[in-house]
Structure formats: C-alpha cells, structure tokens
Design an enzyme around this catalytic site. Structure first.
Site, short mmCIF file in Angstrom:
data_model
loop_
_atom_site.label_atom_id
_atom_site.label_comp_id
_atom_site.label_asym_id
_atom_site.label_seq_id
_atom_site.Cartn_x
_atom_site.Cartn_y
_atom_site.Cartn_z
N HIS A 182 61.61 99.48 86.53
CA HIS A 182 61.03 100.58 85.76
C HIS A 182 59.89 101.15 86.58
O HIS A 182 58.74 100.74 86.45
CB HIS A 182 60.52 100.07 84.41
CG HIS A 182 60.06 101.13 83.47
ND1 HIS A 182 60.17 101.01 82.11
CD2 HIS A 182 59.47 102.33 83.69
CE1 HIS A 182 59.68 102.09 81.52
NE2 HIS A 182 59.24 102.90 82.47
N GLU B 209 65.18 102.29 84.96
CA GLU B 209 64.74 102.78 83.67
C GLU B 209 63.41 103.52 83.79
O GLU B 209 62.66 103.32 84.74
CB GLU B 209 64.63 101.65 82.64
CG GLU B 209 63.64 100.57 83.00
CD GLU B 209 63.62 99.45 81.96
OE1 GLU B 209 64.68 99.18 81.34
OE2 GLU B 209 62.55 98.86 81.77
N HIS C 168 63.61 93.49 75.57
CA HIS C 168 62.18 93.46 75.30
C HIS C 168 61.82 92.19 74.54
O HIS C 168 62.17 92.03 73.38
CB HIS C 168 61.67 94.68 74.54
CG HIS C 168 60.25 95.03 74.92
ND1 HIS C 168 59.16 94.37 74.42
CD2 HIS C 168 59.76 95.97 75.78
CE1 HIS C 168 58.05 94.88 74.94
NE2 HIS C 168 58.39 95.84 75.77
#
Length: 259
Positions: free
Chosen positions: A45, A76, A202
């Site tokens: 990310h 991402e 997550h």
C-alpha cells in the site's frame, strides 16, 4: 480443501527499514522468504508520503515477482491519490500487477478504517475501474460488511470486494463475535450472489482467521500484514507463513487468478 489465498502485506517491513538509512530489513528479502514458504502473493500500500512502501519498492517487488509467475502482486491505495500512477508505471515497465485494491483513505490517515461510500463515489470509481480493466488488472473495492452495498459494488464494475474485517477482529472473544461473523457471512453471500469475488483483510491473525474462513463463504484471498509481520519477528517468516496457511486449510499455493 479451502482455496483461500494468503497475500502478505509488507508495509510494516518497509516502515521499520525507513527508520534508518541502512536498507534493512529488506522488503524484497522478506517477500522472497514469504514466497518460498508458500505465500500466494504480495500486497503493498504505497501511500503518497512514502512513510513505508516507496515507489522503488513497488518496482523492485514487480521485478522479483516476474520469477514467481504463479503468485500475485496486489497494489492497494486510494485511486484518487497516487495509486493509478503507480500501477501505470509498473505496467509501462512490463512488470506484473494482478490486482488493485481501491481503498478510500486520506493522505495522512493512520491506517485504513472504512470502506467506500458508493452512493457518493460511484461515478468516479466507475471510470477508474474501467481504466484498470483496460490495463488488464483485476479490481477489488475495500468495503464495509454491508450486504446491501454489494450490488452497488458490482454495478460500478468491481471484480471483487475486500471486506474490512477490523470490526470482526475487535469482537473476537466477546459476546459480539457471533453476530459479527454472521454479518460478514451474509455480506459474502450477497457479494457472491452479485457476481463478485470476496477478499478480506485488516487485523486478521492466527487466532481469529480460521473461524472467519470457516464461517464466511467463498473467500478468495486474505491480505494480512501487521499481525503476520509481528509473528515473523518471533517465529521467522517460514514458520509464520506456514502457520497462516494452516489456518486457511492449505499448505501450498493455489493457481494464479483462481476465483
């Protein structure tokens, strides 16, 4: 056999490296060890401030993954910020990008903490998803566990949704655990019914992962970073990856792009 892929998020490795100017720990070395141990893919990310993953890391990992054609590279981030430029640069260099995960975080956000509001963002997302598809890249939308939103995610052109699992992780071991699992299971069923693939991520860890996979149908991929890297500090990458694969009911990589 469960066919859920494990994608390892390497942001925390980069975060530690960035505290000094020595180049250690190495993001590409971490990726290599995870892939050798059986991880199905790598996630990064790259945020605009490069506080962890940097542009050079993305290209270095792309070069590395060329030697692992049966594994996936998932990038991402917020497509309104730097994500699309990052992906375009990778593809211009003939480097692999198998999936982009669109995440609605702000530039200075501590960590991703909510999914897309498609009533607000659908028009812009539809154009960006179409661009990613034109590049030949699969698109996953980071979404809260809301069954009613799955049809809208399909309508804007998403291939998959990544269910934001922090509410489930926070409820683990409490009286709310069963209700959270039921909500995620209902959302996954709605996604599958709409024609979407289902990813999740997550705060998933070795304690809560197996129950999630057993109860939530059709999960194609989990993306795990913080807990996995914390485990690796104590156990090493090989033992950690093997432990997470056991939680998923698998000990070997699944074919590229399956599901």
């Amino acid at each position: 056999m469960n066919k859920t892929s494990l994608s390892v998020n390497l942001n925390k490795v980069a975060l530690v490296r960035n505290t000094r100017h020595l180049g250690i720990p190495s993001v590409t070395r971490a990726a290599t060890l995870c892939l050798q141990a059986g991880a199905n893919g790598i996630t990064v990310h790259p945020r605009p401030d490069e506080r962890h993953i940097r542009g050079g890391d993305v290209s270095d990992l792309g070069e590395l993954l060329k030697a692992w054609p049966d594994r996936e590279f998932n990038i991402e981030g917020n497509p309104y910020h730097n994500l699309m430029d990052c992906v375009r640069e990778q593809l211009d260099r003939k480097l692999p990008v198998h999936q982009v995960t669109f995440v609605p975080d702000s530039e200075g956000q501590f960590t991703s903490d909510h999914g897309w509001n498609l009533a607000q963002d659908a028009d812009r997302l539809r154009r960006l998803i179409a661009q990613a598809h034109a590049w030949g890249v699969r698109v996953s939308l980071f979404m809260d566990a809301d069954p009613q939103a799955m049809g809208a995610a399909k309508a804007v052109g998403a291939d998959r949704v990544e269910l934001y699992t922090e509410p489930y992780a926070a409820a683990w071991g409490t009286a709310q655990q069963a209700a959270q699992l039921a909500r995620f299971a209902e959302t996954a069923r709605a996604a599958l019914h709409a024609g979407l693939g289902v990813n999740a991520g997550h705060d998933l860890n070795r304690d809560n992962l197996s129950a999630f996979i057993q109860q939530v149908p059709g999960v194609s991929e989990v993306s795990i970073g913080h807990a996995l890297i914390a485990d690796a500090l104590e156990l090493g990458y090989t033992a950690t990856i093997q432990g997470y694969l056991r939680c998923l009911g698998s000990s070997s990589p699944r074919p590229l792009g399956e599901g």
